[in-house]
Design an enzyme around this catalytic site. Structure first.
Site, PDB file in Angstrom:
ATOM      1  N   HIS A 267       0.829  -1.204   0.000  1.00  0.00           N
ATOM      2  CA  HIS A 267       0.000   0.000   0.000  1.00  0.00           C
ATOM      3  C   HIS A 267       0.873   1.268   0.000  1.00  0.00           C
ATOM      4  CE1 HIS A 267      -3.685   2.336   1.143  1.00  0.00           C
ATOM      5  NE2 HIS A 267      -2.788   3.133   1.676  1.00  0.00           N
ATOM      6  N   GLU A 268       1.812   1.314   0.919  1.00  0.00           N
ATOM      7  CA  GLU A 268       2.658   2.516   1.024  1.00  0.00           C
ATOM      8  C   GLU A 268       3.564   2.670  -0.196  1.00  0.00           C
ATOM      9  OE1 GLU A 268       1.655   4.614   3.160  1.00  0.00           O
ATOM     10  OE2 GLU A 268       0.469   3.193   4.349  1.00  0.00           O
ATOM     11  N   HIS A 271       1.734   4.639  -2.743  1.00  0.00           N
ATOM     12  CA  HIS A 271       1.815   6.092  -2.501  1.00  0.00           C
ATOM     13  C   HIS A 271       3.192   6.626  -2.928  1.00  0.00           C
ATOM     14  CE1 HIS A 271      -1.916   6.852  -0.376  1.00  0.00           C
ATOM     15  NE2 HIS A 271      -1.676   5.931   0.531  1.00  0.00           N
ATOM     16  N   GLU A 297      -4.699   7.839  -2.904  1.00  0.00           N
ATOM     17  CA  GLU A 297      -5.175   6.554  -2.400  1.00  0.00           C
ATOM     18  C   GLU A 297      -5.461   5.587  -3.555  1.00  0.00           C
ATOM     19  OE1 GLU A 297      -4.882   6.054   0.741  1.00  0.00           O
ATOM     20  OE2 GLU A 297      -6.086   4.281   1.186  1.00  0.00           O
TER      21      GLU A 297
HETATM   22 MG    MG Z   1      -3.146   5.355   2.186  1.00  0.00          MG
END
Ligand code: MG
Length: 501
Positions: A267-268, A271, A297
């Protein structure tokens, strides 16, 4: 950035100082969350507050505002227009809201955070209720100063997602609400449904060094540039953008379950790849950084879910998992795939699966709109929360900790933030649908060839930084406005197969 316009050049020179100060504060904040000893927190708070004061005074400088007003009368190119537009939007908070309101909000939120922490640990909303009431009233005043056309909530939504308003999100929420509540019920009532981690050994310890190796390896494979970032550990995983050339990420390790660190890291990384891929010409200008929380996101969710929770990714990492964690070899591909895609209505948003997640957001969205328009009272929140939970997910929290007190956002005064999480899910499905028309991403994922995927995102999304607003960006990429049908289709197909519906 190259501009022939002398007035824009002056604006960029002035803005660069604001950007530097923000980055200095980000370093302080990163350190606070990752490596600072606990005794240092008080002095650190003073240092950060001082930098923050400098930032505010730079924004409030009447000359700066004049420069922007002046620039609006000029003939500008696409880049210059976006620069002025972005500053104007960010500036609203400083230029329209009286300073006293912002000072009061700052004061109340620091008290509220402490109250919220105590209330949460004791699971007692009454400890937090007065603080929250003050915050809501201040946020209402703030929204009124910022201004809106039809709904006060619009002023707040736009702060987090440029261009978003109540009506837009409400249409999306209604559609999602109907589909998801039915679909969740269909899953949990299906004859193949089980909420146990089928065949997975949760009695085993998964060595943290091994989990770390896995996270580092996957981040590398996905294209994360370690020479422009690093992977650390924190209580809540996050990405810190200190500069395009220094984008740091954190994860957390659970000895009993390697999913947590792996999915958080992915997830990170999503980003971070966005930030690392922005046009270098935008460095230290109002065009740097991702354009909105929702688009940001979408990149993290794309990697976490569309890639990381896909059958093809599970196929790909199975071998590595088996090498590091021998117990994984005992379960078959389908079980492992299910293990990463377990659907289960639960109370806590941050632990929710892909199918139930947006229902948690819709609950908060509906409550926030009522609160901000004074249609409900803060003291009634626990009851309202639990009723809505029952209605949306068919379960009822037994206490405030697993209900209204679970999230930190309101204690910070962040009202209007939650919908961006849903937007991320929706954008990511729409983007993935488009990408599949041009790339065989399933094949690429199963072979661990992620670079073409990254290049596609780089070219279509990352490179643009904050040049295009979300609506324009999604139209450029997919030739239509945000359309929740892509997400609905994705969820329906994926989980119909998993649960043999
Ligand atoms: Mg996030």
């Amino acid at each position: 950035m190259q501009t022939q316009n002398k007035k824009i050049q002056d604006i960029l020179n002035y803005y660069r100082e604001i950007s530097y100060l923000q980055k200095i504060n980000s370093v302080l904040d990163y350190d606070l969350n990752v490596s600072m000893p606990s005794k240092g927190s008080e002095s650190r708070a003073s240092h950060a507050a001082y930098i923050e004061e400098l930032i505010v005074s730079k924004w409030k400088n009447p000359n700066f505002r004049e420069m922007i007003q002046d620039a609006q009368t000029l003939e500008l190119n696409e880049f210059e227009k976006a620069i002025v537009r972005n500053i104007e939007r960010q500036g609203k908070m400083y230029w329209r809201v009286p300073e006293q309101i912002l000072i009061n909000l700052k004061k109340e939120t620091s008290i509220a955070f402490v109250k919220w922490s105590e209330a949460k640990s004791k699971s007692d909303f009454s400890i937090f209720v007065d603080s929250l009431e003050k915050i809501i009233n201040l946020v209402i005043e703030m929204a009124d100063h910022i201004g809106y056309t039809s709904n006060r909530y619009d002023a707040l939504l736009d702060q987090y997602e440029p261009g978003l308003n109540f009506e837009m999100f409400n249409d999306i929420a209604k559609k999602l609400r109907t589909f998801l509540s039915d679909f969740v019920a269909k899953i949990v009532n299906s004859k193949n449904y089980t909420d146990i981690n089928s065949g997975f050994d949760t009695e085993v310890y998964y060595d943290i060094q091994d989990q770390k190796k896995l996270s580092e390896f996957i981040a590398y494979k996905l294209g994360y540039d370690y020479e422009a970032g690093r992977l650390d550990v924190s209580a809540h995983p996050f990405t810190s953008n200190l500069h395009r050339t220094d984008v740091r990420i954190t994860t957390r390790y659970d000895l009993r379950d390697f999913r947590e660190s792996l999915t958080s890291t992915i997830h990170e990384v999503g980003h971070a790849l966005y930030e690392q891929g922005i046009n270098p010409e935008f460095d230290d200008t109002p065009l740097e950084g991702g354009v909105s929380l929702g688009i940001h996101e979408s990149q993290s969710r794309f990697y976490e879910n569309q890639v990381g929770r896909s059958k093809y990714f599970i196929e790909y990492i199975r071998e590595f998992l088996g090498l590091l964690f021998p117990s994984v070899r005992k379960i078959n591909n389908e079980q492992l795939y299910r293990f990463f895609n377990q659907v289960k209505p639960s109370f806590i948003r941050t632990e929710a699966d892909e199918v139930t997640y947006n229902l948690h957001i819709i609950l908060r969205f509906e409550i926030e709109e009522l609160l901000i328009n004074k249609k409900i009272k803060v003291k009634d929140l626990p009851e309202i929360w639990n009723d809505k939970m029952q209605e949306l997910l068919g379960i009822r929290p037994q206490n405030d900790k697993e209900g209204v007190l679970q999230d930190v956002h309101w204690s910070y005064g962040y009202i209007g933030y939650f919908p961006t999480y849903s937007l991320g899910n929706l954008y990511s499905a729409q983007i993935a649908h488009k990408m599949k028309e041009e790339l065989d991403i399933e094949y690429l994922i199963s072979r661990g060839e992620f670079i073409e995927i990254l290049n596609w995102l780089r070219k279509n999304i990352h490179i643009h930084g904050s040049l295009y607003y979300p609506n324009e960006l999604i139209n450029r990429v997919t030739s239509e406005d945000l359309n929740p049908d892509y997400f609905i289709k994705y969820i329906r197909e994926k989980y119909t197969e998993i649960y043999h519906l």
